[in-house]
Every structure is written in C-alpha cells, then in structure tokens.
Design a protein around this motif. Structure first.
Motif, PDB file in Angstrom:
ATOM      1  N   VAL A  60       0.851  -1.193   0.000  1.00 52.62           N
ATOM      2  CA  VAL A  60       0.000   0.000   0.000  1.00 52.62           C
ATOM      3  C   VAL A  60       0.888   1.244   0.000  1.00 52.62           C
ATOM      4  O   VAL A  60       0.648   2.185  -0.748  1.00 52.62           O
ATOM      5  CB  VAL A  60      -0.960  -0.009   1.211  1.00 52.62           C
ATOM      6  CG1 VAL A  60      -1.731   1.302   1.307  1.00 52.62           C
ATOM      7  CG2 VAL A  60      -1.919  -1.186   1.115  1.00 52.62           C
ATOM      8  N   ILE A  61       1.916   1.240   0.840  1.00 48.68           N
ATOM      9  CA  ILE A  61       2.919   2.303   0.818  1.00 48.68           C
ATOM     10  C   ILE A  61       4.052   1.809  -0.067  1.00 48.68           C
ATOM     11  O   ILE A  61       4.714   0.819   0.244  1.00 48.68           O
ATOM     12  CB  ILE A  61       3.445   2.622   2.236  1.00 48.68           C
ATOM     13  CG1 ILE A  61       2.321   3.165   3.112  1.00 48.68           C
ATOM     14  CG2 ILE A  61       4.608   3.620   2.153  1.00 48.68           C
ATOM     15  CD1 ILE A  61       2.714   3.389   4.563  1.00 48.68           C
ATOM     16  N   LEU A  62       4.255   2.477  -1.182  1.00 46.85           N
ATOM     17  CA  LEU A  62       5.252   2.046  -2.167  1.00 46.85           C
ATOM     18  C   LEU A  62       6.648   2.565  -1.865  1.00 46.85           C
ATOM     19  O   LEU A  62       7.630   1.996  -2.322  1.00 46.85           O
ATOM     20  CB  LEU A  62       4.831   2.498  -3.564  1.00 46.85           C
ATOM     21  CG  LEU A  62       3.508   1.935  -4.058  1.00 46.85           C
ATOM     22  CD1 LEU A  62       3.132   2.561  -5.397  1.00 46.85           C
ATOM     23  CD2 LEU A  62       3.595   0.423  -4.176  1.00 46.85           C
ATOM     24  N   GLY A  63       6.745   3.678  -1.145  1.00 47.24           N
ATOM     25  CA  GLY A  63       8.048   4.260  -0.848  1.00 47.24           C
ATOM     26  C   GLY A  63       7.877   5.682  -0.389  1.00 47.24           C
ATOM     27  O   GLY A  63       6.765   6.172  -0.205  1.00 47.24           O
ATOM     28  N   TYR A  64       8.998   6.349  -0.219  1.00 52.23           N
ATOM     29  CA  TYR A  64       9.014   7.729   0.250  1.00 52.23           C
ATOM     30  C   TYR A  64       9.968   8.503  -0.652  1.00 52.23           C
ATOM     31  O   TYR A  64      11.015   7.986  -1.025  1.00 52.23           O
ATOM     32  CB  TYR A  64       9.500   7.793   1.705  1.00 52.23           C
ATOM     33  CG  TYR A  64       8.670   6.942   2.636  1.00 52.23           C
ATOM     34  CD1 TYR A  64       7.579   7.470   3.308  1.00 52.23           C
ATOM     35  CD2 TYR A  64       8.972   5.599   2.829  1.00 52.23           C
ATOM     36  CE1 TYR A  64       6.812   6.688   4.152  1.00 52.23           C
ATOM     37  CE2 TYR A  64       8.204   4.809   3.671  1.00 52.23           C
ATOM     38  CZ  TYR A  64       7.128   5.355   4.335  1.00 52.23           C
ATOM     39  OH  TYR A  64       6.371   4.578   5.164  1.00 52.23           O
ATOM     40  N   ARG A  65       9.609   9.742  -0.976  1.00 45.70           N
ATOM     41  CA  ARG A  65      10.486  10.549  -1.817  1.00 45.70           C
ATOM     42  C   ARG A  65      10.260  12.024  -1.578  1.00 45.70           C
ATOM     43  O   ARG A  65       9.217  12.416  -1.077  1.00 45.70           O
ATOM     44  CB  ARG A  65      10.295  10.215  -3.295  1.00 45.70           C
ATOM     45  CG  ARG A  65       8.919  10.552  -3.821  1.00 45.70           C
ATOM     46  CD  ARG A  65       8.777  10.296  -5.288  1.00 45.70           C
ATOM     47  NE  ARG A  65       8.537   8.877  -5.517  1.00 45.70           N
ATOM     48  CZ  ARG A  65       8.180   8.374  -6.663  1.00 45.70           C
ATOM     49  NH1 ARG A  65       8.026   9.146  -7.695  1.00 45.70           N
ATOM     50  NH2 ARG A  65       7.978   7.101  -6.816  1.00 45.70           N
TER      51      ARG A  65
END
Length: 159
Positions: A50-55
């Motif tokens: 659901v959370i693919l990553g942070y950027r």
C-alpha cells in the motif's frame, strides 16, 4: 486486490501523504494510538504494498526543467510483444517521467520534462524514429493548475 484497511490505517496514510518525514511518535499522536502499534501498522502497509516508498517532491523548474509536455503515442501494432518492446524503451528515456497505457486513439500517454523546447524536440525525433511508432501527438503545458501526487483520502473507495 484491494487491501483491507481500518479507519486508523486510513488516517496513517492520510498523514504520511501530507508529510512523509513525520516522526512515528508524531504520527501515532495524530492518529490516536501509541507509537509501537503505529510503527507496526506502517510496516504492515509497506509490506502489503500500500505504501510504495518515500520521496522528496522536487521543483523541476528551479533546477532548469521548465518544459513539461504530454506525448500521446500510437503504435502500428498492438501485439503484446510490440507493446512490451515499446514500454522497455520508454523506461530507458530519462525525459519520460510518467507513462500510461491507455484506451482510445492512442496506446500510450507520457508525461515528459525537459530543460527547453529544443531538448524536447530532439527527444521527439528519437521517439518518432522508434520502431513500431505510427504517430505521436504532443501537448505543451502552459501552466500547472494542480499537481497532487497523493491518493484522494477524502473520497471513499467503492466496494
């Protein structure tokens, strides 16, 4: 498959979309639970995909990328191998920031970012020379009205 989320999970996602750098302690406080279960929930959301990553969101224009163009591409053949070959080519082009397969008159819509029009024109020359490309239509953006990378948490999903 749609993930099964409860109200706390939705609150966590809304807060993280607004501020991906928030500390776990602050996040837990905002969603009304203690820090350890909050961290477990965030990790579970990551593991579920659901959370693919942070950027970081970077202002491209401030770095010299002032031209945004949408390119609609129609291929001569829509055979799976041809679609896959074109998609692989797209992934190698740094100028293409987003690419979607679409229904209708075109096969792909690409969001492209370039430092100037001549750089984009050079890319169009390469794009139109790509095997299986029948035609390309481009739309130069004049002004960005909205750029919201987040999923709309205000809208309840169906089902």
């Amino acid at each position: 498959m749609k993930a099964r989320l409860d109200a706390i999970d939705w609150k966590i996602l809304k807060e993280l979309q607004a501020d991906g750098r928030i500390t776990n302690v602050e996040l837990a406080s905002r969603v009304g639970i203690s820090a350890p279960p909050c961290l477990r929930r965030v990790r579970a959301l990551e593991e579920m995909g659901v959370i693919l990553g942070y950027r970081a969101l970077v202002a491209g224009a401030k770095l010299g990328y002032g031209v945004t163009v949408f390119a609609m591409v129609h291929l001569a053949s829509q055979a799976e191998a041809d679609l896959n070959a074109f998609a692989a080519k797209v992934r190698a082009w740094p100028i293409v920031r987003e690419c979607h397969t679409v229904s209708g008159d075109f096969d792909f819509v690409m969001k492209c970012v370039a430092p100037d029009l001549s750089s984009f024109q050079a890319f169009v020359g390469e794009l139109t020379a790509t095997p299986n490309v029948r035609n390309v239509r481009t739309v130069l953006t004049l002004n960005q009205v909205k750029d919201e990378a987040a999923v709309p948490m205000e809208i309840a999903p169906a089902g």
